[in-house]
Design an enzyme around this catalytic site. Sequence first.
Site, PDB file in Angstrom:
ATOM      1  N   LYS A 152      -6.719  -8.766  39.638  1.00 41.32           N
ATOM      2  CA  LYS A 152      -6.633  -8.113  38.319  1.00 41.32           C
ATOM      3  C   LYS A 152      -5.487  -7.108  38.274  1.00 41.32           C
ATOM      4  O   LYS A 152      -4.841  -6.954  37.244  1.00 41.32           O
ATOM      5  CB  LYS A 152      -7.960  -7.436  37.965  1.00 41.32           C
ATOM      6  CG  LYS A 152      -9.025  -8.454  37.591  1.00 41.32           C
ATOM      7  CD  LYS A 152     -10.180  -7.847  36.840  1.00 41.32           C
ATOM      8  CE  LYS A 152     -11.195  -8.909  36.459  1.00 41.32           C
ATOM      9  NZ  LYS A 152     -12.491  -8.334  36.066  1.00 41.32           N
TER      10      LYS A 152
ATOM     11  N   LYS B 164      -9.826 -21.093  40.704  1.00 35.58           N
ATOM     12  CA  LYS B 164     -11.217 -20.995  40.249  1.00 35.58           C
ATOM     13  C   LYS B 164     -11.276 -21.150  38.730  1.00 35.58           C
ATOM     14  O   LYS B 164     -10.413 -20.615  38.024  1.00 35.58           O
ATOM     15  CB  LYS B 164     -11.721 -19.602  40.657  1.00 35.58           C
ATOM     16  CG  LYS B 164     -13.154 -19.332  40.382  1.00 35.58           C
ATOM     17  CD  LYS B 164     -13.471 -17.866  40.637  1.00 35.58           C
ATOM     18  CE  LYS B 164     -12.828 -16.972  39.613  1.00 35.58           C
ATOM     19  NZ  LYS B 164     -13.401 -15.669  39.390  1.00 35.58           N
TER      20      LYS B 164
ATOM     21  N   LYS C 106     -12.226 -17.978  32.533  1.00 41.22           N
ATOM     22  CA  LYS C 106     -11.902 -17.827  31.120  1.00 41.22           C
ATOM     23  C   LYS C 106     -10.465 -17.332  30.936  1.00 41.22           C
ATOM     24  O   LYS C 106      -9.762 -17.754  30.037  1.00 41.22           O
ATOM     25  CB  LYS C 106     -12.879 -16.798  30.534  1.00 41.22           C
ATOM     26  CG  LYS C 106     -12.890 -16.716  29.046  1.00 41.22           C
ATOM     27  CD  LYS C 106     -14.094 -17.393  28.449  1.00 41.22           C
ATOM     28  CE  LYS C 106     -13.792 -17.759  27.025  1.00 41.22           C
ATOM     29  NZ  LYS C 106     -14.572 -17.073  26.035  1.00 41.22           N
TER      30      LYS C 106
HETATM   31  P1  AMP Z   1     -18.060 -13.293  35.295  1.00 41.68           P
HETATM   32  O1  AMP Z   1     -17.802 -14.164  34.122  1.00 41.68           O
HETATM   33  O2  AMP Z   1     -16.841 -13.020  36.109  1.00 41.68           O
HETATM   34  O3  AMP Z   1     -18.851 -12.070  34.938  1.00 41.68           O
HETATM   35  O4  AMP Z   1     -18.987 -14.125  36.277  1.00 41.68           O
HETATM   36  C1  AMP Z   1     -20.360 -14.258  36.075  1.00 41.68           C
HETATM   37  C2  AMP Z   1     -20.996 -15.020  37.198  1.00 41.68           C
HETATM   38  O5  AMP Z   1     -20.484 -16.356  37.251  1.00 41.68           O
HETATM   39  C3  AMP Z   1     -20.728 -14.417  38.579  1.00 41.68           C
HETATM   40  O6  AMP Z   1     -21.892 -14.556  39.371  1.00 41.68           O
HETATM   41  C4  AMP Z   1     -19.613 -15.262  39.118  1.00 41.68           C
HETATM   42  O7  AMP Z   1     -19.605 -15.293  40.524  1.00 41.68           O
HETATM   43  C5  AMP Z   1     -19.955 -16.626  38.534  1.00 41.68           C
HETATM   44  N1  AMP Z   1     -18.750 -17.454  38.380  1.00 41.68           N
HETATM   45  C6  AMP Z   1     -17.645 -17.155  37.636  1.00 41.68           C
HETATM   46  N2  AMP Z   1     -16.719 -18.130  37.715  1.00 41.68           N
HETATM   47  C7  AMP Z   1     -17.247 -19.083  38.541  1.00 41.68           C
HETATM   48  C8  AMP Z   1     -16.782 -20.341  39.025  1.00 41.68           C
HETATM   49  N3  AMP Z   1     -15.604 -20.820  38.669  1.00 41.68           N
HETATM   50  N4  AMP Z   1     -17.600 -21.042  39.865  1.00 41.68           N
HETATM   51  C9  AMP Z   1     -18.821 -20.562  40.230  1.00 41.68           C
HETATM   52  N5  AMP Z   1     -19.318 -19.387  39.799  1.00 41.68           N
HETATM   53  C10 AMP Z   1     -18.553 -18.651  38.970  1.00 41.68           C
END
Ligand code: AMP
Length: 329
Positions: A114, A195, A198
């Site tokens: 970030k 990965k 969004k």
């Molecule tokens: P975030 O949108 O970053 O708040 O992520 C929310 C949850 O989704 C967290 O537990 C992340 O580890 C999981 N997560 C986000 N992106 C991925 C991905 N590409 N694959 C698996 N888990 C994900």
Amino acid sequence: MTKKHTAFSGIQPSGTLHIGNYLGAIKQWLPLQNDHDCIFAVVDYHAITVPYQPIDMRGRILDAALDYLAAGLDPKKVTLFVQSRVPEHTELAWLLSTVTPLSELHRMTQYKEKAAQYSAAINTGLITYPILMAADILLYNTHVVPVGEDQEQHVELTRTIARKFNKRFGETFTVPKVQLTEAKRVMSLADPTRKMSKSLGPKHYVALTDDEKTIRAKVAKAVTDIGGTPQGELSPGVRNLFMLLKEFGQTADYLRFENAHAGGTIKYSELKAAVADGIVKHLTPFQERRSALAREPKKIWAILEHGAERARPIAQKTMARVKQAMGLI
Ligand code: AMP
Ligand code: TRP
């Protein structure tokens, strides 16, 4: 009766969620709600560490809550709330910051990514972010933290902070464990070496709210073989498609494509069509539930407020214990 273990997790309100969030995080919350005390937060204070429009925030919080509920979280079983409605989160974060080594924060991969992305304006919240996350977790005497792999390092730091605190001020916190799924790291469709996220842009992810046409178009364009993959190994894109087929498709289809791949007769267009079929089939009932819930936003806000009322007394009890241990009261 043995006391139930507590599971805590959080998701940032970053608009609608994608299938990576679903497979990596939310999917494993569903069985947990039957045998754990589950506490899930929409972490708005984490989301404001990157640029955002204030006018959008309430809508983003509502969207995240709709996604959780439509995915099958039962508000009668789980405590669902918005982080900023329980002020103890930021209060504990300050206290924990006094036992957190700054060098550990600089090591965090998410911070490094970030900081590179927002290099023109790195705010302090971006680096102290994992301390707030540790506070989220430690406030509720959490045993398990079900998240995707990208959050493992943050949970590891939470364990370090809890141990350091306990050592310095006496046994106060439960040291939590991370829990991952098989699909702990879903990769981007357009760039499968990264990965799914969004922030990469729409062609990289399938949103839980994408319509059938969009899903089919995105999966059809997914990158497969890019060259450079050693003989006998699946390229990152093909491995990702197989993983998605395993999660969303039929076992028979999965085995059929596996054989076709081994025999060198696989047609990626067919593999992609099967993956898209599976995703559409899975997301259609989810989207129907989501639109029904979206018609009553007041009900959703009431669920979140009720969740905050349940979370607050637990958080307050922990804070009293922490302040006592630190000699503040
Ligand atoms: P975030 O949108 O970053 O708040 O992520 C929310 C949850 O989704 C967290 O537990 C992340 O580890 C999981 N997560 C986000 N992106 C991925 C991905 N590409 N694959 C698996 N888990 C994900
Ligand atoms: N940092 C997590 C993410 O980006 C979200 C989060 C905040 C979280 N607090 C948490 C996850 C506590 C688990 C537990 O995905």
